[in-house]
Design a protein around this motif. Structure first.
Motif, short mmCIF file in Angstrom:
data_model
loop_
_atom_site.label_atom_id
_atom_site.label_comp_id
_atom_site.label_asym_id
_atom_site.label_seq_id
_atom_site.Cartn_x
_atom_site.Cartn_y
_atom_site.Cartn_z
N GLN A 21 45.44 42.04 45.76
CA GLN A 21 46.63 41.74 46.55
C GLN A 21 46.27 41.00 47.85
N GLN A 22 45.07 41.27 48.35
CA GLN A 22 44.63 40.62 49.59
C GLN A 22 44.03 39.24 49.33
N GLY A 23 44.02 38.83 48.07
CA GLY A 23 43.53 37.50 47.72
C GLY A 23 42.02 37.39 47.65
N LEU A 24 41.33 38.51 47.47
CA LEU A 24 39.88 38.50 47.41
C LEU A 24 39.40 38.42 45.96
N HIS A 25 38.33 37.71 45.75
CA HIS A 25 37.72 37.60 44.43
C HIS A 25 36.89 38.86 44.19
N ARG A 26 37.10 39.52 43.04
CA ARG A 26 36.46 40.80 42.76
C ARG A 26 35.33 40.62 41.76
N VAL A 27 34.12 40.91 42.20
CA VAL A 27 32.94 40.76 41.36
C VAL A 27 32.43 42.14 40.96
N GLY A 28 32.33 42.40 39.67
CA GLY A 28 31.81 43.67 39.19
C GLY A 28 30.31 43.59 39.01
N VAL A 29 29.59 44.52 39.64
CA VAL A 29 28.12 44.52 39.60
C VAL A 29 27.66 45.54 38.56
N PHE A 30 26.89 45.06 37.58
CA PHE A 30 26.43 45.89 36.47
C PHE A 30 24.91 45.84 36.35
N VAL A 31 24.32 46.97 35.98
CA VAL A 31 22.88 47.05 35.76
C VAL A 31 22.62 47.59 34.37
N ASN A 32 22.15 46.73 33.49
CA ASN A 32 21.79 47.12 32.12
C ASN A 32 22.94 47.87 31.41
N GLU A 33 24.14 47.43 31.65
CA GLU A 33 25.33 48.04 31.05
C GLU A 33 25.61 47.39 29.70
N SER A 34 26.22 48.15 28.80
CA SER A 34 26.53 47.61 27.49
C SER A 34 27.68 46.61 27.57
N ALA A 35 27.67 45.68 26.62
CA ALA A 35 28.75 44.70 26.56
C ALA A 35 30.09 45.38 26.35
N ALA A 36 30.11 46.44 25.55
CA ALA A 36 31.36 47.15 25.27
C ALA A 36 31.94 47.76 26.53
N ASN A 37 31.10 48.40 27.35
CA ASN A 37 31.59 49.02 28.58
C ASN A 37 32.06 47.97 29.58
N ILE A 38 31.36 46.85 29.64
CA ILE A 38 31.79 45.78 30.53
C ILE A 38 33.14 45.24 30.09
N ARG A 39 33.32 45.06 28.80
CA ARG A 39 34.60 44.54 28.31
C ARG A 39 35.74 45.52 28.61
N THR A 40 35.46 46.81 28.57
CA THR A 40 36.49 47.81 28.91
C THR A 40 36.94 47.64 30.36
N ILE A 41 36.00 47.43 31.25
CA ILE A 41 36.31 47.24 32.67
C ILE A 41 37.06 45.93 32.89
N VAL A 42 36.66 44.89 32.16
CA VAL A 42 37.36 43.61 32.26
C VAL A 42 38.81 43.77 31.81
N THR A 43 39.02 44.47 30.72
CA THR A 43 40.36 44.67 30.16
C THR A 43 41.26 45.43 31.13
N ALA A 44 40.66 46.31 31.92
CA ALA A 44 41.43 47.11 32.88
C ALA A 44 41.82 46.34 34.13
N ASP A 45 41.47 45.05 34.21
CA ASP A 45 41.78 44.20 35.36
C ASP A 45 41.18 44.76 36.65
N LEU A 46 39.93 45.22 36.54
CA LEU A 46 39.24 45.70 37.73
C LEU A 46 38.48 44.59 38.44
N ILE A 47 38.13 43.53 37.72
CA ILE A 47 37.27 42.49 38.28
C ILE A 47 37.70 41.10 37.83
N ASP A 48 37.18 40.10 38.56
CA ASP A 48 37.43 38.70 38.23
C ASP A 48 36.17 37.99 37.75
N ARG A 49 35.01 38.61 37.94
CA ARG A 49 33.75 38.01 37.52
C ARG A 49 32.75 39.13 37.24
N VAL A 50 31.89 38.90 36.25
CA VAL A 50 30.83 39.84 35.88
C VAL A 50 29.52 39.40 36.53
#
Length: 224
Positions: free
Chosen positions: A59-88
């Motif tokens: 809402q504040q117009g900030l780009h949201r980057v999700g930081v992951f360490v050795n995370e599975s592709a499936a878990n990352i896709r779950t977070i992406v689907t939840a609209d938590l981030i704009d970039r992996v």
């Protein structure tokens, strides 16, 4: 980077709405949401408070980057689907093959390249970074913090990075590692970075963001 960067200043490891307010007021354009469970800045992606924080940043117009360490592709896709981030952002030991599996996400991918602390050479930097650039991924050069995977406050060999970047002016890359309000201007000038990323350098105490330091950092980080 072949993939165009989408921010100039990222404040990584925000955990509170007051952090986001400070980031917005200071003029940074991106935040990092840390999804590495062993990090002091960890956010539980399944917690309602994390979704609330992420949506507030959006809402504040900030780009949201999700930081992951050795995370599975499936878990990352779950977070992406939840609209938590704009970039992996991959900040672990992920290979190019791992990135290919994760990149099926519709979001752009940023690879943190963890370089050794101490004297570097252009060939060493190129060997670590260029394959990711050639593959079309965004890159962020960071200091190797060992098992901490970032946020260590250690800086890189800026002079050598500057020599590496001299022949890659078309590459839109970012710099992290040991950046603070009192050295970020020098870092940008020396390395020719197109973006900067900071976590511990705007914290007091460690793990707690300082609105004063965020403001000072953003004032010093000029890309004009």
């Amino acid at each position: 980077m072949s993939a165009t960067n989408v921010f100039h200043v990222k404040i990584c490891g925000v955990r509170l709405k007051s952090d986001i307010d400070a980031v917005r007021r200071a003029g940074a354009d991106a935040i990092g949401l840390n999804f590495y469970p062993k990090s002091i800045r960890y956010l539980d992606p399944s917690a309602p408070s994390t979704l609330d924080l992420s949506q507030y940043a959006k809402q504040q117009g900030l780009h949201r980057v999700g930081v992951f360490v050795n995370e599975s592709a499936a878990n990352i896709r779950t977070i992406v689907t939840a609209d938590l981030i704009d970039r992996v952002q991959l900040h672990g030991d992920e290979s190019l093959a791992d990135a290919t599996a994760i990149a099926v996400s519709p979001l752009p991918l940023l690879r943190a390249i963890k370089l050794p602390v101490g004297a570097l050479t252009v060939p060493v930097i190129a060997a670590a970074v260029d394959p990711w650039v050639d593959a079309g991924y965004g890159v962020l050069l960071d200091a190797d913090g060992g098992s901490a995977h970032g946020g260590s406050g250690q800086r890189l060999d800026w002079s050598s990075i500057g020599r590496w970047s001299n022949d890659r002016r078309q590459v839109d890359w970012g710099l992290a590692g040991g950046l603070r309000p009192d050295n970020v201007a020098e870092a940008i000038r020396t390395t020719h970075a197109k973006a900067v990323d900071v976590a511990s350098g705007v914290e007091s105490p460690r793990g707690q963001k300082s609105a004063r330091l965020i403001e000072q950092f953003c004032l010093a980080a000029s890309f004009s």
